[in-house]
Design a protein around this motif. Sequence first.
Motif, PDB file in Angstrom:
ATOM      1  N   HIS A  93       0.709  -1.270  -0.071  1.00 11.44           N
ATOM      2  CA  HIS A  93      -0.152  -0.175  -0.006  1.00 11.44           C
ATOM      3  C   HIS A  93       1.105   1.450   0.003  1.00 11.44           C
ATOM      4  CE1 HIS A  93      -1.887   3.276   1.917  1.00 11.44           C
ATOM      5  NE2 HIS A  93      -2.928   3.113   1.114  1.00 11.44           N
TER       6      HIS A  93
ATOM      7  N   GLN B 209       2.396   1.861  -3.367  1.00  4.05           N
ATOM      8  CA  GLN B 209       1.444   2.125  -4.299  1.00  4.05           C
ATOM      9  C   GLN B 209       1.236   3.586  -4.148  1.00  4.05           C
ATOM     10  OE1 GLN B 209      -2.063  -0.280  -3.209  1.00  4.05           O
ATOM     11  NE2 GLN B 209      -1.683  -1.708  -5.049  1.00  4.05           N
ATOM     12  N   SER B 210       1.338   4.081  -2.879  1.00  3.09           N
ATOM     13  CA  SER B 210       0.962   5.449  -2.555  1.00  3.09           C
ATOM     14  C   SER B 210       1.879   6.381  -2.919  1.00  3.09           C
ATOM     15  CB  SER B 210       0.719   5.825  -1.311  1.00  3.09           C
ATOM     16  OG  SER B 210       1.834   5.838  -0.316  1.00  3.09           O
ATOM     17  N   ARG B 211       3.175   6.033  -3.251  1.00  6.78           N
ATOM     18  CA  ARG B 211       4.403   6.540  -3.791  1.00  6.78           C
ATOM     19  C   ARG B 211       4.445   6.360  -5.339  1.00  6.78           C
ATOM     20  NH1 ARG B 211       7.064   9.142   1.026  1.00  6.78           N
ATOM     21  NH2 ARG B 211       9.255   9.020  -0.521  1.00  6.78           N
ATOM     22  N   ARG B 212       3.724   5.699  -5.941  1.00  6.51           N
ATOM     23  CA  ARG B 212       3.565   5.528  -7.497  1.00  6.51           C
ATOM     24  C   ARG B 212       4.881   4.605  -7.811  1.00  6.51           C
ATOM     25  NH1 ARG B 212      -0.465   6.892  -6.408  1.00  6.51           N
ATOM     26  NH2 ARG B 212      -1.770   8.601  -7.209  1.00  6.51           N
TER      27      ARG B 212
ATOM     28  N   TYR C  45       4.918   7.643   8.018  1.00  9.78           N
ATOM     29  CA  TYR C  45       3.437   7.366   7.687  1.00  9.78           C
ATOM     30  C   TYR C  45       2.612   6.754   8.924  1.00  9.78           C
ATOM     31  CZ  TYR C  45      -0.977   6.028   5.813  1.00  9.78           C
ATOM     32  OH  TYR C  45      -2.394   5.895   5.725  1.00  9.78           O
TER      33      TYR C  45
ATOM     34  N   HIS D   5      -1.013   8.379   9.216  1.00 10.12           N
ATOM     35  CA  HIS D   5      -2.189   7.535   9.127  1.00 10.12           C
ATOM     36  C   HIS D   5      -3.279   8.054   9.959  1.00 10.12           C
ATOM     37  CE1 HIS D   5      -4.690   4.239   7.970  1.00 10.12           C
ATOM     38  NE2 HIS D   5      -4.839   3.847   9.329  1.00 10.12           N
TER      39      HIS D   5
ATOM     40  N   ILE E 227      -6.602   1.086   4.706  1.00 14.00           N
ATOM     41  CA  ILE E 227      -5.853   0.970   3.457  1.00 14.00           C
ATOM     42  C   ILE E 227      -6.259  -0.192   2.967  1.00 14.00           C
ATOM     43  CG2 ILE E 227      -3.713   1.922   4.691  1.00 14.00           C
ATOM     44  CD1 ILE E 227      -2.419  -0.845   4.722  1.00 14.00           C
TER      45      ILE E 227
ATOM     46  N   CYS F  34      -1.530  -0.594  -9.108  1.00 12.24           N
ATOM     47  CA  CYS F  34      -2.560  -1.471  -8.441  1.00 12.24           C
ATOM     48  C   CYS F  34      -3.295  -2.531  -9.301  1.00 12.24           C
ATOM     49  CB  CYS F  34      -3.787  -0.462  -8.089  1.00 12.24           C
ATOM     50  SG  CYS F  34      -5.344  -1.429  -7.355  1.00 12.24           S
TER      51      CYS F  34
ATOM     52  N   ARG G 208      -5.990   2.684  -2.878  1.00  9.35           N
ATOM     53  CA  ARG G 208      -6.140   3.788  -2.343  1.00  9.35           C
ATOM     54  C   ARG G 208      -6.419   3.778  -0.887  1.00  9.35           C
ATOM     55  NH1 ARG G 208      -8.443   5.554  -7.289  1.00  9.35           N
ATOM     56  NH2 ARG G 208      -9.969   4.046  -6.930  1.00  9.35           N
ATOM     57  N   ILE G 209      -6.737   4.887  -0.040  1.00  6.09           N
ATOM     58  CA  ILE G 209      -7.279   4.920   1.202  1.00  6.09           C
ATOM     59  C   ILE G 209      -8.970   4.863   1.066  1.00  6.09           C
ATOM     60  CG2 ILE G 209      -7.575   6.308   3.243  1.00  6.09           C
ATOM     61  CD1 ILE G 209      -4.746   5.365   3.196  1.00  6.09           C
TER      62      ILE G 209
END
Length: 333
Positions: free
Chosen positions: A189, A192-195, A246, A251, A258, A199, A264-265
């Motif tokens: 996760h 993913q959030s940092r690219r 985080y 968070h 998550i 996904c 995504r969140i």
Amino acid sequence: RFHRRNRPCRYDIDQFTPGFMSIFESLVPSDEEISKQKQLLTTLSRLINKEWPTSKLYLYGSCANSFGFSNSDIDLCLSIDDKDMSKVDIILKLADILHAGNLQNIQALTHARVPIVKLMDPITGLSCDICVNNLLAVVNTKLLRDYSQIDKRLRQLAFIVKHWAKSRRVNETYRGTLSSYAYVIMCIHFLQSRRILPCLQEMEPTYYVTVDNNICAYFDQVEKLNGFGAQRKDSLSRLLWAFFKYWAYEHNYTRDVISIRTGRIISKHMKDWTRRVGNDRHLICIEDPFETSHDLGRVVDRNTISDLRGEFERAAEILQYDPNPIVTLFEPF
Ligand code: ATP
Ligand code: MG
């Protein structure tokens, strides 16, 4: 908290990457160990197929998802379609088959939440647990392995996080802290959030299975995604710093779930995870990628949530200020 959330990274963070990399390398299983695991799988499959020709034995968990340390136990799952036998009957018969095959320390745990047979193979010296028809675990094992092939930093990050969690005793589900599986999902996760990772479940599916009424579908041609996160050059130590920051300060524990399924969140509200239901307290919410009603954080209670958050904060502070984080981070609890 606001101040800590916005604190920039120390200027010398990257100098710690080689040290974390050597810890990673010291934990990776050797090729010899991996071939012993395959050998045991073959031996056991032959033995079991004599009795149940249409059954199939799968490796799952850390020895197959690429997040396993050396010398860890092996998780196996027997897939068998026998309408006349209950799971417990299958476990008992499996124990008999293994006895006849000269395996040692055989124990049938028929009353466990997940009934298993435990055994030790005297030839390879390996210990393993065999469960029955737990195919969702076989499929989530493949998802984790597929993610690990996209960017090598996932495996490195997850190894260090697991090693930290084991050293600090926050990787014990029977005590109310998180499973290794949950930590790997947290790492996916985060990337993913940092690219750095895509996904896979939001992409055009190339792999589909239905397991116990759950549809599992995702893009699994990961060799085509090689280099996905290559423009993001964050080093391992910088990712560790950001991961712990985080979970320590960013968070939102009261609002967020998550979800690697969506990348995504999502909100607790949307999942109806805002209050305690039975034993599920939802104090830290980690959605299972396939069994979406399942919160991997449900084992966490009032006491262990504060242990856990205390450990995230400790780790974040060490990565921010400690002159020797490679040692301090893993000091035994
Ligand atoms: P370790 O190195 O600590 O043994 P592991 O990857 O084997 O790590 P476990 O948490 O023991 O981790 O989980 C084994 C496997 O069981 C996971 O890879 C996953 O497939 C499955 N699993 C574990 N916990 C859950 C869960 N809560 N929900 C669904 N599947 C789970
Ligand atoms: Mg395991």
